[in-house]
Scaffold this active site. Sequence first.
Site, PDB file in Angstrom:
ATOM      1  N   CYS A 113      17.884 -56.876 -39.376  1.00  0.00           N
ATOM      2  CA  CYS A 113      16.812 -56.458 -38.449  1.00  0.00           C
ATOM      3  C   CYS A 113      16.461 -57.542 -37.439  1.00  0.00           C
ATOM      4  O   CYS A 113      15.764 -57.278 -36.455  1.00  0.00           O
ATOM      5  CB  CYS A 113      15.573 -56.055 -39.225  1.00  0.00           C
ATOM      6  SG  CYS A 113      15.901 -54.731 -40.387  1.00  0.00           S
ATOM      7  N   HIS A 253       8.992 -56.979 -34.985  1.00  0.00           N
ATOM      8  CA  HIS A 253       9.896 -56.006 -35.590  1.00  0.00           C
ATOM      9  C   HIS A 253       9.048 -54.960 -36.305  1.00  0.00           C
ATOM     10  O   HIS A 253       8.118 -55.296 -37.046  1.00  0.00           O
ATOM     11  CB  HIS A 253      10.823 -56.728 -36.573  1.00  0.00           C
ATOM     12  CG  HIS A 253      11.599 -55.794 -37.460  1.00  0.00           C
ATOM     13  ND1 HIS A 253      12.243 -54.680 -36.969  1.00  0.00           N
ATOM     14  CD2 HIS A 253      11.825 -55.810 -38.799  1.00  0.00           C
ATOM     15  CE1 HIS A 253      12.833 -54.056 -37.976  1.00  0.00           C
ATOM     16  NE2 HIS A 253      12.595 -54.715 -39.091  1.00  0.00           N
ATOM     17  N   ASN A 283      11.533 -47.970 -39.449  1.00  0.00           N
ATOM     18  CA  ASN A 283      12.229 -49.251 -39.273  1.00  0.00           C
ATOM     19  C   ASN A 283      13.624 -48.986 -38.704  1.00  0.00           C
ATOM     20  O   ASN A 283      14.496 -48.494 -39.418  1.00  0.00           O
ATOM     21  CB  ASN A 283      12.315 -49.965 -40.620  1.00  0.00           C
ATOM     22  CG  ASN A 283      13.034 -51.306 -40.531  1.00  0.00           C
ATOM     23  OD1 ASN A 283      13.647 -51.634 -39.513  1.00  0.00           O
ATOM     24  ND2 ASN A 283      12.965 -52.072 -41.598  1.00  0.00           N
TER      25      ASN A 283
HETATM   26  O1  UT7 Z   1      13.414 -55.008 -41.886  1.00  0.00           O
HETATM   27  C1  UT7 Z   1      13.065 -55.455 -43.164  1.00  0.00           C
HETATM   28  C2  UT7 Z   1      13.031 -54.246 -44.041  1.00  0.00           C
HETATM   29  N1  UT7 Z   1      12.174 -54.110 -45.112  1.00  0.00           N
HETATM   30  C3  UT7 Z   1      10.842 -54.207 -45.149  1.00  0.00           C
HETATM   31  O2  UT7 Z   1      10.178 -54.636 -44.248  1.00  0.00           O
HETATM   32  C4  UT7 Z   1      10.205 -53.705 -46.394  1.00  0.00           C
HETATM   33  C5  UT7 Z   1       9.037 -54.529 -46.818  1.00  0.00           C
HETATM   34  N2  UT7 Z   1       8.353 -53.900 -47.929  1.00  0.00           N
HETATM   35  C6  UT7 Z   1       7.605 -52.804 -47.796  1.00  0.00           C
HETATM   36  O3  UT7 Z   1       7.470 -52.261 -46.706  1.00  0.00           O
HETATM   37  C7  UT7 Z   1       6.855 -52.328 -49.001  1.00  0.00           C
HETATM   38  O4  UT7 Z   1       7.118 -53.179 -50.074  1.00  0.00           O
HETATM   39  C8  UT7 Z   1       7.215 -50.863 -49.403  1.00  0.00           C
HETATM   40  C9  UT7 Z   1       6.633 -49.897 -48.378  1.00  0.00           C
HETATM   41  C10 UT7 Z   1       8.707 -50.700 -49.517  1.00  0.00           C
HETATM   42  C11 UT7 Z   1       6.601 -50.526 -50.758  1.00  0.00           C
HETATM   43  O5  UT7 Z   1       5.227 -50.760 -50.768  1.00  0.00           O
HETATM   44  P1  UT7 Z   1       4.559 -51.619 -51.927  1.00  0.00           P
HETATM   45  O6  UT7 Z   1       3.114 -51.558 -51.691  1.00  0.00           O
HETATM   46  O7  UT7 Z   1       5.205 -52.978 -51.928  1.00  0.00           O
HETATM   47  O8  UT7 Z   1       4.926 -50.801 -53.213  1.00  0.00           O
HETATM   48  P2  UT7 Z   1       5.770 -51.232 -54.485  1.00  0.00           P
HETATM   49  O9  UT7 Z   1       7.209 -51.403 -54.149  1.00  0.00           O
HETATM   50  O10 UT7 Z   1       5.072 -52.368 -55.169  1.00  0.00           O
HETATM   51  O11 UT7 Z   1       5.642 -49.944 -55.370  1.00  0.00           O
HETATM   52  C12 UT7 Z   1       4.374 -49.464 -55.852  1.00  0.00           C
HETATM   53  C13 UT7 Z   1       4.604 -48.122 -56.532  1.00  0.00           C
HETATM   54  C14 UT7 Z   1       5.750 -48.131 -57.533  1.00  0.00           C
HETATM   55  O12 UT7 Z   1       5.373 -47.332 -58.624  1.00  0.00           O
HETATM   56  P3  UT7 Z   1       4.848 -47.986 -59.999  1.00  0.00           P
HETATM   57  O13 UT7 Z   1       5.972 -48.838 -60.467  1.00  0.00           O
HETATM   58  O14 UT7 Z   1       3.628 -48.766 -59.606  1.00  0.00           O
HETATM   59  O15 UT7 Z   1       4.574 -46.806 -60.843  1.00  0.00           O
HETATM   60  C15 UT7 Z   1       6.876 -47.477 -56.803  1.00  0.00           C
HETATM   61  O16 UT7 Z   1       7.788 -46.823 -57.677  1.00  0.00           O
HETATM   62  O17 UT7 Z   1       4.962 -47.132 -55.569  1.00  0.00           O
HETATM   63  C16 UT7 Z   1       6.145 -46.454 -55.981  1.00  0.00           C
HETATM   64  N3  UT7 Z   1       6.892 -46.014 -54.805  1.00  0.00           N
HETATM   65  C17 UT7 Z   1       6.625 -44.848 -54.193  1.00  0.00           C
HETATM   66  N4  UT7 Z   1       5.745 -43.881 -54.429  1.00  0.00           N
HETATM   67  C18 UT7 Z   1       5.739 -42.828 -53.603  1.00  0.00           C
HETATM   68  C19 UT7 Z   1       7.868 -46.658 -54.151  1.00  0.00           C
HETATM   69  N5  UT7 Z   1       8.268 -45.917 -53.106  1.00  0.00           N
HETATM   70  C20 UT7 Z   1       7.524 -44.802 -53.106  1.00  0.00           C
HETATM   71  C21 UT7 Z   1       7.470 -43.671 -52.280  1.00  0.00           C
HETATM   72  N6  UT7 Z   1       6.555 -42.718 -52.555  1.00  0.00           N
HETATM   73  N7  UT7 Z   1       8.262 -43.525 -51.198  1.00  0.00           N
END
Ligand code: UT7
Length: 326
Positions: A113, A253, A283
């Site tokens: 990215c 970004h 993204n």
């Molecule tokens: O260009 C670089 C590319 N990448 C990025 O910039 C990504 C950076 N990271 C993020 O944007 C965030 O970490 C995410 C949006 C991917 C996730 O948000 P988060 O607040 O960090 O959530 P998490 O990964 O800690 O997950 C929290 C919960 C989990 O469930 P449990 O384990 O707490 O039961 C996940 O399984 O949310 C769950 N989860 C979802 N729930 C509903 C993960 N994805 C989803 C989803 N819908 N799409």
Amino acid sequence: MRRARIIGMGAYAPKRILTNADLEKMIETSDAWIVQRSGIRERRVADESEATSDLALRAAQQALERANLVPEDIEFIAVGTTTPDMFFPTVGNIVQHRLGCGRAGSVDMLAACAGSVYSLAFGSQLIQTGKYRRVLCIGAETLSKITDFTDRGTCVLLADAAGAAVLEAYDGDRGIIDFDLYSDGQYWDLLYMPGGGSRHPATRETVDARMHYAKMKGSEVFKVAVRMFVDCTGRILERNGFTADDVRLFIPHQANLRIIEAAAKRVSLPMERVFVNVDRYGNTGAASVYVALEEAVAAGRITRGDLVLLAAFGGGFAWGSVLIRW
Ligand code: UT7
């Protein structure tokens, strides 16, 4: 002093819109979760017939038109992409031929990215050294093609688009003032695609193991990303004798609204001076900063003489910033 100035911008996104409501029907997720965690409401997705060069070509044509140039004027093409049409030839090569840019040199830069700031910085240097007068810089992705639509941690985020900027040599104060590019390979396994390269060439097994899709440890990427934004924006401003108050518009970004807000807060930039379109595009990797810059210019949020700060981070990790006097 010779600088590279952006004299025309273009952007293109596929027509097909994938909304959060559409994703609710495909995986276990909700519009509320996606909006709250990422700020994304909808994104564009290429159809089966569209490859990255098709998007890049459209953006490049628009940028050239707006720059009032013909393709033969372009001497070099620098493309940031993680999703080329094929391993080789490059997207740059394909665009060079389809656009009709004489025998312009071309290259693809893979910095995930951060490919936006890498390609723009690289293009600017080809001009600043006096080697070329006109360079076409492009960021283009079809990330949907390497997205696992059963993985809710990535498929709600990644999307497709292209943006382009025509750079021209300029003797004066305006143009690209400075840039910083960094990388730190210790974070490679936070965001990567395991299959298809020389480590794990494509086999039936790699396909069955879903190794040809992007893998991400989202929350770890989140923390590192905020740190990198703060690092590269602060340093470039300080080195050039500016503070956040001097920045008319910060164009980060577009990965996640919460990352953008956290970074803006830490560098003391109010959100009124931060450009956001992640809600509409998701993204789009190396395309995102180009697309955002194009929209900001078209919306009149940047005018002559404004100080504009671009910054991006991505898998690798690779990150960087570009400072422009518009
Ligand atoms: O260009 C670089 C590319 N990448 C990025 O910039 C990504 C950076 N990271 C993020 O944007 C965030 O970490 C995410 C949006 C991917 C996730 O948000 P988060 O607040 O960090 O959530 P998490 O990964 O800690 O997950 C929290 C919960 C989990 O469930 P449990 O384990 O707490 O039961 C996940 O399984 O949310 C769950 N989860 C979802 N729930 C509903 C993960 N994805 C989803 C989803 N819908 N799409």
